[in-house]
Design a protein around this motif. Sequence first.
Motif, PDB file in Angstrom:
ATOM      1  N   UNK A 182      12.316  -3.807   7.988  1.00 49.45           N
ATOM      2  CA  UNK A 182      12.973  -3.814   9.293  1.00 49.45           C
ATOM      3  C   UNK A 182      11.952  -3.869  10.420  1.00 49.45           C
ATOM      4  N   UNK A 183      10.927  -3.023  10.311  1.00 49.89           N
ATOM      5  CA  UNK A 183       9.810  -3.066  11.251  1.00 49.89           C
ATOM      6  C   UNK A 183       8.562  -2.592  10.513  1.00 49.89           C
ATOM      7  N   UNK A 184       7.472  -2.456  11.231  1.00 53.84           N
ATOM      8  CA  UNK A 184       6.200  -2.131  10.585  1.00 53.84           C
ATOM      9  C   UNK A 184       6.225  -0.779   9.891  1.00 53.84           C
ATOM     10  N   UNK A 185       7.022   0.155  10.400  1.00 53.45           N
ATOM     11  CA  UNK A 185       7.015   1.521   9.871  1.00 53.45           C
ATOM     12  C   UNK A 185       8.233   1.849   9.019  1.00 53.45           C
ATOM     13  N   UNK A 186       9.190   0.937   8.926  1.00 53.47           N
ATOM     14  CA  UNK A 186      10.419   1.269   8.208  1.00 53.47           C
ATOM     15  C   UNK A 186      10.859   0.114   7.326  1.00 53.47           C
ATOM     16  N   UNK A 187      11.190   0.429   6.075  1.00 53.49           N
ATOM     17  CA  UNK A 187      11.727  -0.551   5.145  1.00 53.49           C
ATOM     18  C   UNK A 187      12.903   0.070   4.400  1.00 53.49           C
ATOM     19  N   UNK A 236      13.871 -14.118  -0.322  1.00 54.25           N
ATOM     20  CA  UNK A 236      13.907 -12.676  -0.600  1.00 54.25           C
ATOM     21  C   UNK A 236      12.624 -12.224  -1.281  1.00 54.25           C
ATOM     22  N   UNK A 237      12.060 -13.093  -2.106  1.00 55.33           N
ATOM     23  CA  UNK A 237      10.798 -12.780  -2.782  1.00 55.33           C
ATOM     24  C   UNK A 237       9.674 -12.606  -1.762  1.00 55.33           C
ATOM     25  N   UNK A 238       9.599 -13.496  -0.792  1.00 55.72           N
ATOM     26  CA  UNK A 238       8.567 -13.408   0.243  1.00 55.72           C
ATOM     27  C   UNK A 238       8.798 -12.215   1.167  1.00 55.72           C
ATOM     28  N   UNK A 239      10.062 -11.890   1.417  1.00 58.75           N
ATOM     29  CA  UNK A 239      10.361 -10.695   2.209  1.00 58.75           C
ATOM     30  C   UNK A 239       9.860  -9.441   1.502  1.00 58.75           C
ATOM     31  N   UNK A 240      10.045  -9.402   0.188  1.00 55.95           N
ATOM     32  CA  UNK A 240       9.563  -8.263  -0.589  1.00 55.95           C
ATOM     33  C   UNK A 240       8.039  -8.192  -0.576  1.00 55.95           C
ATOM     34  N   UNK A 241       7.381  -9.346  -0.695  1.00 61.25           N
ATOM     35  CA  UNK A 241       5.913  -9.374  -0.648  1.00 61.25           C
ATOM     36  C   UNK A 241       5.396  -8.883   0.701  1.00 61.25           C
ATOM     37  N   UNK A 245       2.911  -5.616   1.130  1.00 63.00           N
ATOM     38  CA  UNK A 245       1.587  -5.626   1.765  1.00 63.00           C
ATOM     39  C   UNK A 245       1.560  -4.716   2.990  1.00 63.00           C
ATOM     40  N   UNK A 246       2.680  -4.641   3.705  1.00 64.63           N
ATOM     41  CA  UNK A 246       2.760  -3.729   4.839  1.00 64.63           C
ATOM     42  C   UNK A 246       2.668  -2.281   4.378  1.00 64.63           C
ATOM     43  N   UNK A 247       3.406  -1.953   3.309  1.00 59.84           N
ATOM     44  CA  UNK A 247       3.382  -0.587   2.774  1.00 59.84           C
ATOM     45  C   UNK A 247       1.991  -0.219   2.265  1.00 59.84           C
ATOM     46  N   UNK A 248       1.329  -1.164   1.597  1.00 59.74           N
ATOM     47  CA  UNK A 248      -0.017  -0.883   1.080  1.00 59.74           C
ATOM     48  C   UNK A 248      -1.021  -0.737   2.219  1.00 59.74           C
TER      49      UNK A 248
END
Length: 293
Positions: A182-187, A236-241, A245-248
């Motif tokens: 959704x944003x940089x800090x929330x998924x 959806x695959x690219x959204x997950x990627x 990477x954001x989470x990592x």
Amino acid sequence: MSNPKETKKRILSINSVLKTTESMKMISVVKLKKSKKSLSHIKKYSEYIEKLFQYFLLTEEKDSLKKNKYFFSKEKKEKKRLFLIITSNRGLCGSFNSLIFDKIHKIIQENIHDKCLFFSIGKKGLDFLSKKHRYKIYDGNKQFVSHYTYKYKETYPFIIKLIEDFLSKKISSIFLIYNHLKNTLFQEVVVEKFLPIPFSVYNDFSKKPDPILEPSKKMILDCIVPKYLNVKFFKRLLESFTSEHTARMISMHKATENASDIRKNLILNYNKERQITITKEILEIISGLEALK
């Protein structure tokens, strides 16, 4: 009070940890930029495919669509649902995978009487399913994960296989489970229906264009549906990627900050211990001189 030598060894180990976390953070930043760029391209392409798909659906009568095999599934008494879960191949990405695993547990508890199968795209998901729910793994999962490089061309044969299994009634419905950023800090974890195609993809039957379709509507539909589903799946695959990477990146940034704080405290303690040691040595020298006098 600990030994200054031990404290110094801990400082050196923390320095190596800092180098590792900082380098992993920078790698994630680079991969995130590439992923966002690819995602922006596939979003534009997806918009055109969806418009073309909806334009074609508007040429069909609503009653004929309701009888179509792609939009409705005659489910048997025993429902066979397939859940495609998109996880990471590596760890150190915070709660990225654990959120999906919690969702899987919830789905299994809610569908105890239904037959739920799971297909993991990502080694972490496959490891989780192998340990916890081995009997619920969809056929060919290990071969798919080990030989798959997540490219657009390689997803098409996989989508064709899913469509064949759906049309042959091996599975009654297919769902996607992935992390949406959704944003940089929330998924959040999203469960999205993949097949049969929901009627929400189009909502206006008032406009009915009358184009010339060749060779036939059936052949065009059989051609455009796999294309539409493949684009949707890859998006959806690219959204997950991107979410991974954001989470990592965030996890490694926090790890770097924590390691820096630990290093500061260790250096402070090390300096205190050195100061105490030097003070003791000076006192011993002074007391020795006093004894000689």
